[in-house]
Design an enzyme around this catalytic site. Sequence first.
Site, PDB file in Angstrom:
ATOM      1  NE  ARG A  13      -3.115  -0.042   3.101  1.00  0.00           N
ATOM      2  CZ  ARG A  13      -3.291   0.262   4.382  1.00  0.00           C
ATOM      3  NH1 ARG A  13      -2.910  -0.566   5.332  1.00  0.00           N
ATOM      4  NH2 ARG A  13      -3.852   1.410   4.726  1.00  0.00           N
ATOM      5  CB  SER A  15       0.080   4.314   4.344  1.00  0.00           C
ATOM      6  OG  SER A  15       0.531   3.068   4.847  1.00  0.00           O
ATOM      7  CE  LYS A  85      -2.560  -3.261  13.918  1.00  0.00           C
ATOM      8  NZ  LYS A  85      -3.620  -2.614  13.143  1.00  0.00           N
ATOM      9  CG  ASP A  86      -4.213  -4.251   9.245  1.00  0.00           C
ATOM     10  OD1 ASP A  86      -4.859  -4.205  10.309  1.00  0.00           O
ATOM     11  OD2 ASP A  86      -3.467  -3.336   8.856  1.00  0.00           O
ATOM     12  CB  THR A 129     -10.092   3.610  18.197  1.00  0.00           C
ATOM     13  OG1 THR A 129      -9.620   2.309  17.781  1.00  0.00           O
ATOM     14  CG2 THR A 129     -11.473   3.471  18.810  1.00  0.00           C
ATOM     15  CB  SER A 131      -9.548  -1.036  16.722  1.00  0.00           C
ATOM     16  OG  SER A 131      -9.627  -2.201  17.514  1.00  0.00           O
ATOM     17  NE  ARG A 134      -5.557  -0.014  18.939  1.00  0.00           N
ATOM     18  CZ  ARG A 134      -5.228  -0.079  17.656  1.00  0.00           C
ATOM     19  NH1 ARG A 134      -6.048   0.410  16.737  1.00  0.00           N
ATOM     20  NH2 ARG A 134      -4.089  -0.612  17.265  1.00  0.00           N
ATOM     21  N   GLY A 152      -7.754   7.056   8.231  1.00  0.00           N
ATOM     22  CA  GLY A 152      -6.560   7.705   7.724  1.00  0.00           C
ATOM     23  C   GLY A 152      -5.300   7.038   8.238  1.00  0.00           C
ATOM     24  CG  ASN A 153      -1.567   8.376   6.617  1.00  0.00           C
ATOM     25  OD1 ASN A 153      -1.476   9.231   7.493  1.00  0.00           O
ATOM     26  ND2 ASN A 153      -1.437   8.671   5.327  1.00  0.00           N
ATOM     27  CB  VAL A 154       0.334   6.420  11.654  1.00  0.00           C
ATOM     28  CG1 VAL A 154       0.911   6.953  12.965  1.00  0.00           C
ATOM     29  CG2 VAL A 154      -0.006   4.940  11.792  1.00  0.00           C
ATOM     30  NE  ARG A 157      -6.046   5.899  11.751  1.00  0.00           N
ATOM     31  CZ  ARG A 157      -6.541   4.700  11.992  1.00  0.00           C
ATOM     32  NH1 ARG A 157      -6.581   4.246  13.229  1.00  0.00           N
ATOM     33  NH2 ARG A 157      -6.988   3.942  11.010  1.00  0.00           N
ATOM     34  CB  CYS A 245      -9.832  -8.012  10.863  1.00  0.00           C
ATOM     35  SG  CYS A 245      -8.740  -9.226  10.099  1.00  0.00           S
TER      36      CYS A 245
END
Length: 311
Positions: A13, A15, A85-86, A129, A131, A134, A152-154, A157, A245
């Site tokens: 990807r 990102s 995890k994805d 989040t 998730s 979470r 959005g990407n890290v 965020r 997931c």
Amino acid sequence: MSERIDAVRLGTRGSMLARWQTDYVAGLLAKAWPHLHIHVEVLHTQGDRVLDRPLPVIGGKGLFTAELEEALHSGAIDLAVHSLKDLPIELASGLTIGAIPTRGAVHDVVISRSGHPLAQLPAGATVGTSSRRRGAQLLRTYPHLRPIDIRGNVDTRIRKTLDPAGPYDAIMLAAAGIERLGRPDAVTEALSLEIMLPAPGQGALAVQCRDDAAILRLLAPLEDPVTRVAVTAERAFLRHVGGGCAVPVAAYAQITAGRLHLRGRVLSPDGRRCIEVEGDSHPDEPEMLGAKLAAQALAQGAASLLAEETS
């Protein structure tokens, strides 16, 4: 004797985190096979394109992997690098996880606009989040806070959180991503595993490939057997519980004193109900351990909690 592979195409990807992960794997390959020519191909997934709706609504984290898997099937790329995890627990036919390198940090962290930890945020404060895991665990410990969706990407965020006019008082993210991007300075609080058990496979990378003997031999030097055993147990727990997931299921396994120890958690979306199981086995039996603890969780009513999430 099999023919030597001289070139591989890695799919990723676009990102910054995905590129870091792919560059990391490319570096491991280059170290193991100095002759190898490595080409990186950037692909755009549906999960990257649709940013205005929560992940569970548009199909979950598998939306970040489908295009990469299609490219593997077609031969457009030879390898795809994912955050484990994805990656869906049921892999596409003909594909396999060819290597799982040494795992990074497994815990979650908080980035707070005020610099205050979760316990000091006022009632009604918003915590971003994407998730459900979470969000449910946040409400379990801090019912006065309000999880809201963030995409959005890290870097995006973090920027949204620190914006004084933004809707987020804090966000929760995986520590591994923050560390890989070199942003530990942004972290307000590291969450203990008692408060926030990680997603199955969190902190680990997966190198996905076609089920091809030559490619698997190429990836063999990247494999960390200890990480493989741990994440296999975690993903087995998730699979046998019946979750994907995007549901509130957490699990963490590690080898301690020669035994594989697994801890699993299933929650209601509001965090009010929590089923927790744990046990150990010989490290050669990660699938069995995951299935055993999943059966214990189901016997305590885990299926009804997961039904709440999908209803």
